[in-house]
Write an enzyme that holds these catalytic residues in place. Structure first.
Site, PDB file in Angstrom:
ATOM      1  CD  GLU A 293      16.874  87.041  87.418  1.00 25.14           C
ATOM      2  OE1 GLU A 293      15.957  86.364  87.090  1.00 25.14           O
ATOM      3  OE2 GLU A 293      17.476  87.002  88.469  1.00 25.14           O
ATOM      4  CD  GLU A 413      17.583  89.851  91.298  1.00 22.51           C
ATOM      5  OE1 GLU A 413      17.554  88.692  91.617  1.00 22.51           O
ATOM      6  OE2 GLU A 413      16.858  90.462  90.842  1.00 22.51           O
TER       7      GLU A 413
END
Length: 681
Positions: A293, A413
């Site tokens: 991220e 994810e």
């Protein structure tokens, strides 16, 4: 993946052979599973070993070898006898032994095994004590696993072989240490369990910032590196592909890249150089992901964010590829900014891929669903068409941008943001089941590999059991097929008086409705229920029987069965309209006495007298479940959180509580500084 390397696989347990007496024959079978790649060809195989006959001191074995890889011309199968058995006679192969190690070589008439074909041979043997079947076999030196490991450069096949994946969340990424965020130390037994449940890869989020020394060396703590290596090696030994990354480093220090370029880049280079060196000789089942991220502070906007990430991704690529060994062809995973699936972010990563001209790279994004639904805000309590379209749009974009060009995608994810076993009711179970079913279908049909984010909310790591077996069953079913659902997973009945018929809308999702079951009993169509088109109606007779003594809460659960997939659960619930009472308190401690009467809360609205939204998220009257309000069913209260009052003006606020039965309660509070009073009037 490296041609010269092979990934260790999980080996199926053997069934001990039973002694045959009095003319009774027992059969034992064992099948080995792992992945391998030979030097000149992609190879994979499956071995079925059976003992159709056994007597005191002797036995007959039958062996079937299926070639799952490239065609083979000339074969030998090797194994080790676990109980000291010996081969005394063989047919359709020449079998030789060296102690417990055995080799079977093709006969003159069966040297070739085409792709997908099977060759069989057999032998008689002797045994003493026990006759435990062998569990590991090699074909031409390659471990037989039931899979084929792709060759270097075949990133699409490599990523497909990682489906499905599981995240060891809030563990090696926890700050400062592995157990700091509530999870136990990782064990090999845990990883074995994950593999046994059908997962084929594990992502190891790792935060390195607390485990290395100062500049300029940034030397990684050897104890920490050994621990990471231990978990990686356990995972590989269990037959799992493994993804290693820089995780919370992204927001701890990498985010400072725009304003501290030299120091951040030096640290980034040092860590990846050390990680790449430490694992350069590991099998190709180990995968590197540049950063989790990625995000940056103080930039001019998205265009600069994309440029900065491009710099880090290309530097990561240069370091890993330049470290040699298995890293020269190791699969690498590159994220978008924020691992976002917005088209502009995808296009920026595609440009990086095209510049690198390396076909052994995969793209990654994360997916936590349509945000209002994933946290239960703005009235999005249901998996409706808008929520599903967000999912479809996301998966279509990553497929069209990457997969259609031969670039694999890992959904690194996925889950819903606020689903957590510690916060029951934020996401209604049936609506979550619909989301799970849709993720499985839309990812599978678009060729995406999914890795569920599990920080302990799905798998109880201490007990090695799923916290909600039904959710796991739905996730697992979604790997291969669709399941039917319905408009709801609950039917509410009154606590007294006549019980009416209740209807639900079936969503077969391409399946065929087969019937209803309660426990081990099939309900009778026409008597207990009727079906008209997609409308399923439970009759008053059946509901009266299922409701039993009509105690508040779930009285029974029936299952709607379809032609494939998992059954759809329907809870038969007795409930009466909830009631509330007056309360006094403060902005830091305020709870409304509530008799739920078997019902459960879906959401809450808050408005000022002029009709404008009150409290946080002032763009909607519907507040965020658990963050701003929370039911406590055991205590019989509805709690308004300090976070709610922090953004409420003094004066009166009207609250509307929505329950899953359809009931609504209006409650009014008055805030005066830190004091709060409330009542139903």
């Amino acid at each position: 993946m490296s041609k010269a390397r092979r990934r260790l696989g999980a080996l199926a347990g053997a069934l001990a052979a039973l002694l045959v007496t009095g003319g009774i024959t027992a059969t034992a079978t064992a099948t080995a599973t792992a992945t391998a790649t030979a030097t000149q060809a992609a190879q994979g195989c499956r071995v079925d070993y059976a003992v159709p006959a056994q007597w005191q001191g002797g036995f007959t074995a039958s062996v079937r070898v299926t070639n799952l890889g490239d065609p083979i011309s000339g074969w030998n199968l090797g194994w080790v006898f676990p109980s000291g058995q010996r081969v005394t006679q063989s047919w359709n192969a020449t079998v030789t032994s060296s102690g417990d190690r055995v080799t079977a070589v093709h006969a003159s008439y069966n040297p070739s095994i085409p792709t997908g074909a099977t060759v069989s041979f057999g032998f008689n043997g002797s045994w003493a004590g026990t006759n435990t079947a062998p569990t590991a076999f090699t074909l031409n030196g390659v471990t037989c696993t039931g899979d084929v490991e792709p060759q270097p450069g075949d990133a699409m096949a490599a990523v497909a072989a990682m489906q499905p994946g599981w995240n060891l969340g809030n563990t090696l990424d926890a700050i400062p240490d592995e157990t700091s965020w509530g999870n136990p130390l990782t064990t090999r037994a845990l990883l074995h369990h994950v593999r046994s449940q059908g997962y084929r890869s594990v992502r190891l989020p790792i935060t390195w910032s607390n485990h290395h020394g100062p500049a300029p060396d940034y030397a990684i703590d050897p104890v920490w590196l050994d621990r990471v290596r231990e978990v990686v090696d356990w995972s590989l030994a269990e037959g799992l592909s493994v993804v290693v990354n820089l995780h919370h480093d992204s927001w701890q220090w990498i985010s400072n890249y725009p304003g501290d370029r030299a120091n951040v880049l030096a640290r980034y280079r040092a860590l990846w150089t050390r990680i790449a060196t430490a694992f350069r000789d590991h099998p190709s089942g180990l995968v590197f992901e540049s950063v989790n991220e990625p995000q940056f502070t103080g930039t001019s906007g998205a265009e600069e964010d994309d440029r900065l990430l491009h710099e880090l991704n290309t530097e990561f690529h240069r370091i890993v590829r330049g470290s040699g060994g298995g890293n020269a062809t190791r699969l690498l995973v590159l994220p978008t900014v924020h691992t976002s699936a917005d088209q502009a972010r995808l296009d920026a990563l595609l440009a990086t891929y095209q510049e690198l001209r390396d076909t052994n790279i995969a793209a990654t994004v994360h997916f936590y669903g349509f945000w209002p639904f994933s946290v239960n805000i703005a009235g999005f309590t249901r998996f409706n068409a808008e929520v599903e379209q967000d999912l479809v749009g996301t998966f279509d974009r990553v497929h069209n941008t990457f997969v259609s060009r031969g670039i694999p995608v890992v959904i690194g994810e996925w889950a819903l943001l606020n689903y957590d076993h510690n916060r029951p009711g934020v996401i209604e179970r049936g609506e979550f089941l619909k989301f799970i079913e849709a993720v499985g279908h839309h990812a599978r049909t678009r060729g995406l590999t999914t890795m569920i984010w599990d920080a302990g909310q799905f798998l109880d790591r201490a007990g090695l059991r799923w916290r909600d077996q039904g959710l796991h069953d739905a996730i697992k079913s979604g790997w291969t097929t669709r399941s039917g659902t319905a408009s709801a997973d609950r039917v509410h009945l009154p606590g007294s008086g006549a019980i009416p018929a209740k209807s639900l809308t079936l969503n077969p999702n391409g399946t065929t409705f087969r019937g209803l079951r309660h426990g081990g009993t099939e309900l009778v169509r026409g008597t207990d229920y009727t079906v008209s088109g997609t409308t399923l109606t439970l009759t008053p007779t059946a509901l009266t029987r299922l409701a039993g003594n009509r105690a508040h809460g779930v009285n029974a659960t029936v299952e709607a069965r379809f032609s494939q997939g998992v059954p759809w659960p329907i809870d038969i619930i007795t409930s009466d309209p909830p009631t509330q009472a007056a309360a006094t308190g403060t902005t830091t401690s305020f709870a409304i006495p509530t008799r739920f009467n078997g019902d459960q809360l879906a959401t809450m609205e808050a408005e000022y007298d002029d009709g404008s939204p009150a409290g946080p998220a002032n763009w909607t009257p519907f507040k965020e479940f658990w963050q701003h309000f929370q039911p406590d069913y055991a205590a019989g209260t509805l709690i308004l959180k300090p976070e709610f009052f922090a953004e409420v003006d003094d004066g009166r606020v009207t609250l509307t509580f929505h329950f899953w039965s359809g009931a609504r309660i209006t409650y009014r509070i008055t805030k005066d500084g830190g004091a709060v009073t409330g009542g139903t009037g």
